[in-house]
Write a protein that holds these residues in place. Structure first.
Motif, PDB file in Angstrom:
ATOM      1  N   ALA A 173      -2.726 -13.565  38.602  1.00  0.00           N
ATOM      2  CA  ALA A 173      -2.345 -14.965  38.835  1.00  0.00           C
ATOM      3  C   ALA A 173      -0.981 -15.114  39.498  1.00  0.00           C
ATOM      4  O   ALA A 173      -0.822 -15.954  40.397  1.00  0.00           O
ATOM      5  N   PRO A 174       0.053 -14.334  39.111  1.00  0.00           N
ATOM      6  CA  PRO A 174       1.357 -14.513  39.754  1.00  0.00           C
ATOM      7  C   PRO A 174       1.323 -14.306  41.263  1.00  0.00           C
ATOM      8  O   PRO A 174       2.062 -14.966  42.004  1.00  0.00           O
ATOM      9  N   VAL A 175       0.469 -13.385  41.741  1.00  0.00           N
ATOM     10  CA  VAL A 175       0.363 -13.153  43.185  1.00  0.00           C
ATOM     11  C   VAL A 175      -0.205 -14.392  43.866  1.00  0.00           C
ATOM     12  O   VAL A 175       0.324 -14.873  44.875  1.00  0.00           O
ATOM     13  N   SER A 176      -1.281 -14.932  43.310  1.00  0.00           N
ATOM     14  CA  SER A 176      -1.909 -16.119  43.884  1.00  0.00           C
ATOM     15  C   SER A 176      -0.997 -17.336  43.770  1.00  0.00           C
ATOM     16  O   SER A 176      -0.851 -18.120  44.719  1.00  0.00           O
ATOM     17  N   LEU A 177      -0.350 -17.512  42.617  1.00  0.00           N
ATOM     18  CA  LEU A 177       0.543 -18.650  42.420  1.00  0.00           C
ATOM     19  C   LEU A 177       1.756 -18.591  43.343  1.00  0.00           C
ATOM     20  O   LEU A 177       2.327 -19.624  43.699  1.00  0.00           O
ATOM     21  N   SER A 178       2.165 -17.391  43.731  1.00  0.00           N
ATOM     22  CA  SER A 178       3.262 -17.231  44.685  1.00  0.00           C
ATOM     23  C   SER A 178       2.781 -17.354  46.121  1.00  0.00           C
ATOM     24  O   SER A 178       3.583 -17.266  47.054  1.00  0.00           O
ATOM     25  N   ASN A 179       1.472 -17.547  46.276  1.00  0.00           N
ATOM     26  CA  ASN A 179       0.827 -17.654  47.594  1.00  0.00           C
ATOM     27  C   ASN A 179       1.106 -16.415  48.440  1.00  0.00           C
ATOM     28  O   ASN A 179       1.383 -16.503  49.638  1.00  0.00           O
ATOM     29  N   GLU A 180       1.015 -15.257  47.774  1.00  0.00           N
ATOM     30  CA  GLU A 180       1.138 -13.984  48.459  1.00  0.00           C
ATOM     31  C   GLU A 180      -0.251 -13.389  48.681  1.00  0.00           C
ATOM     32  O   GLU A 180      -1.219 -13.765  48.016  1.00  0.00           O
ATOM     33  N   VAL A 181      -0.338 -12.445  49.595  1.00  0.00           N
ATOM     34  CA  VAL A 181      -1.603 -11.781  49.871  1.00  0.00           C
ATOM     35  C   VAL A 181      -1.878 -10.750  48.777  1.00  0.00           C
ATOM     36  O   VAL A 181      -0.987  -9.967  48.395  1.00  0.00           O
TER      37      VAL A 181
ATOM     38  N   ALA B 113      -1.501  -4.105  39.316  1.00  0.00           N
ATOM     39  CA  ALA B 113      -1.369  -5.359  38.558  1.00  0.00           C
ATOM     40  C   ALA B 113      -2.248  -5.231  37.334  1.00  0.00           C
ATOM     41  O   ALA B 113      -3.470  -5.418  37.411  1.00  0.00           O
ATOM     42  N   SER B 114      -1.633  -4.895  36.206  1.00  0.00           N
ATOM     43  CA  SER B 114      -2.398  -4.628  34.989  1.00  0.00           C
ATOM     44  C   SER B 114      -1.650  -5.166  33.774  1.00  0.00           C
ATOM     45  O   SER B 114      -0.420  -5.205  33.750  1.00  0.00           O
ATOM     46  N   THR B 115      -2.411  -5.529  32.760  1.00  0.00           N
ATOM     47  CA  THR B 115      -1.839  -6.070  31.533  1.00  0.00           C
ATOM     48  C   THR B 115      -1.248  -4.957  30.675  1.00  0.00           C
ATOM     49  O   THR B 115      -1.869  -3.906  30.475  1.00  0.00           O
ATOM     50  N   LEU B 116      -0.040  -5.203  30.161  1.00  0.00           N
ATOM     51  CA  LEU B 116       0.601  -4.286  29.228  1.00  0.00           C
ATOM     52  C   LEU B 116       0.304  -4.688  27.790  1.00  0.00           C
ATOM     53  O   LEU B 116      -0.129  -3.872  26.983  1.00  0.00           O
ATOM     54  N   ASP B 117       0.589  -5.942  27.451  1.00  0.00           N
ATOM     55  CA  ASP B 117       0.283  -6.439  26.109  1.00  0.00           C
ATOM     56  C   ASP B 117      -0.171  -7.883  26.188  1.00  0.00           C
ATOM     57  O   ASP B 117       0.038  -8.559  27.199  1.00  0.00           O
ATOM     58  N   PHE B 118      -0.805  -8.373  25.134  1.00  0.00           N
ATOM     59  CA  PHE B 118      -1.352  -9.725  25.145  1.00  0.00           C
ATOM     60  C   PHE B 118      -1.351 -10.306  23.738  1.00  0.00           C
ATOM     61  O   PHE B 118      -1.329  -9.568  22.739  1.00  0.00           O
ATOM     62  N   ALA B 119      -1.360 -11.623  23.688  1.00  0.00           N
ATOM     63  CA  ALA B 119      -1.481 -12.348  22.424  1.00  0.00           C
ATOM     64  C   ALA B 119      -2.419 -13.529  22.636  1.00  0.00           C
ATOM     65  O   ALA B 119      -2.100 -14.439  23.404  1.00  0.00           O
TER      66      ALA B 119
END
Length: 375
Positions: free
Chosen positions: A282-290, A297-303
């Motif tokens: 999501a951060p790539v798309s939200l930054s409007n980057e290619v 781009a992988s998750t380290l931890d989650f809640a």
């Protein structure tokens, strides 16, 4: 969705010689990553299924928290093995710790560690829900001191007007707004998600407009600071589960020893699977980057936090994603899930690694970046 596709089979487990160890009946699927590694939601949902096999069905226990750490990339060619530990069993709470492992290069390696917390919920039994409805009370308010929640930042009453994923892609392809390569890449990137979930496209979502970063274009949110931008989509499970209110009802088992699940756990597995989707990219798309600028781009931890005692994956849910901060090759993003009535069902936060692909930065020296940089 292919007629033969079976979500419960995808995340199904069977017994082993050890009553606290369960083996997946299916290989994991790939989604949301350019690398040939398994989608994290598969590991989460399989772990939740295994944990649920060790929790008694009476009283009615419901989830309030799922937290965990991804410990390494998972293979698409090996089944998960889930080792469950009982951390807590009281009249009010049940807690399970699950380590998910795979055989990688000839040895068993841990790919996920997850903790599931559940709480006894007398107010969400079928009888209690019927009593609340008969008296005109909102079930969430019964015997609760406080009741408030946030508001979704997009419309909740226009879902019938929204396009399905296939309709959306076809229209943009026919108009020339997208080309065959972009559509093919998008379908490969989200193939598993689109098999599991029926979706509706929200036009104001940045991921809709730039197609997860596959299309370079201006968006309607470019004037906003990145933390103020949003991704939206509607989704519901294709496969019909037993009604969410029937906590003691079991799903059907399957071949190769596939175990049935309680209704509570089946609906939790579906939403736990969904909540892992999109947050790493999501951060790539939200930054409007290619998208291809991201090497890893992988998750380290989650809640994951659950804010209702009745999860219903058969009904439409709205997901809203924002990215809070980025830097030091990491991102932190959050998702909220609402139902059609605007009730906040669940939320999820993730800390993720985000490394540039070689040559993506002007000052890139390739140190610690690119697809070869494994977790």
């Amino acid at each position: 969705m292919p007629a033969e596709y079976d979500f419960l089979r995808l995340i199904g487990v069977r017994k082993t010689d050890d009553p606290w160890v369960f083996e997946a009946v299916s290989l994991p699927g790939r989604a949301g990553n350019q690398q040939p590694i398994a989608y994290g939601g598969c590991a989460i949902a399989t772990a939740l299924n295994a944990a649920g096999q060790t929790i008694k069905s009476e009283p009615r226990f419901v989830p309030y928290s799922v937290t965990g750490h991804f410990l390494g990339p998972a293979s698409l060619d090996e089944r998960y093995v889930c080792e469950v530990q009982a951390v807590r069993d009281t009249r009010s709470f049940a807690t399970r710790y699950v380590t998910v492992k795979q055989k990688i290069k000839g040895e068993m390696r841990s790919v996920l560690a997850l903790t599931l917390d559940m709480i006894a919920s007398k107010l969400s039994t079928r009888e209690a829900l019927d009593r609340a409805k008969a008296t005109g009370k909102e079930a969430a308010k019964v015997q609760s001191l406080l009741r408030y929640q946030p508001t979704a930042k997009t419309q909740l009453d226009n879902i019938v007007k929204l396009e399905s994923n296939d309709e959306h892609l076809r229209r943009r392809l026919d108009s020339g707004d997208l080309d065959e390569f972009q559509v093919e890449a998008y379908n490969e990137f989200l193939g598993l998600w689109n098999n599991v979930f029926d979706t509706r496209i929200v036009p104001e979502s940045i991921m809709t407009q730039n197609l997860f970063g596959l299309k370079e274009c201006e968006t309607s949110q470019d004037h906003l600071r990145i933390p103020d931008r949003r991704v939206f989509d509607w989704f519901r499970l294709f496969q019909s589960l037993p009604p969410a209110r029937e906590g003691n009802q079991l799903t059907k088992g399957g071949p190769d020893g596939q175990l049935p699940q309680t209704t509570v756990m089946a609906h939790l597995c579906a939403l736990g699977f969904a909540l892992d989707g999109g947050l790493a990219f999501a951060p790539v798309s939200l930054s409007n980057e290619v998208m291809f600028k991201a090497g890893a781009a992988s998750t380290l931890d989650f809640a994951q936090r659950y804010h209702t005692d009745v999860i219903d994956a058969n009904k439409w849910m709205l997901r809203e994603i924002q990215s809070v901060t980025a830097g030091w090759q990491r991102t932190f993003s959050q998702a909220q899930v609402f139902d059609l009535d605007g009730e906040l069902i669940a939320s999820c936060s993730q800390q993720c690694v985000l490394r540039p692909a070689p040559g993506a930065l002007d000052d890139d020296d390739d140190e610690g970046s690119g697809p070869s940089a494994k977790l």
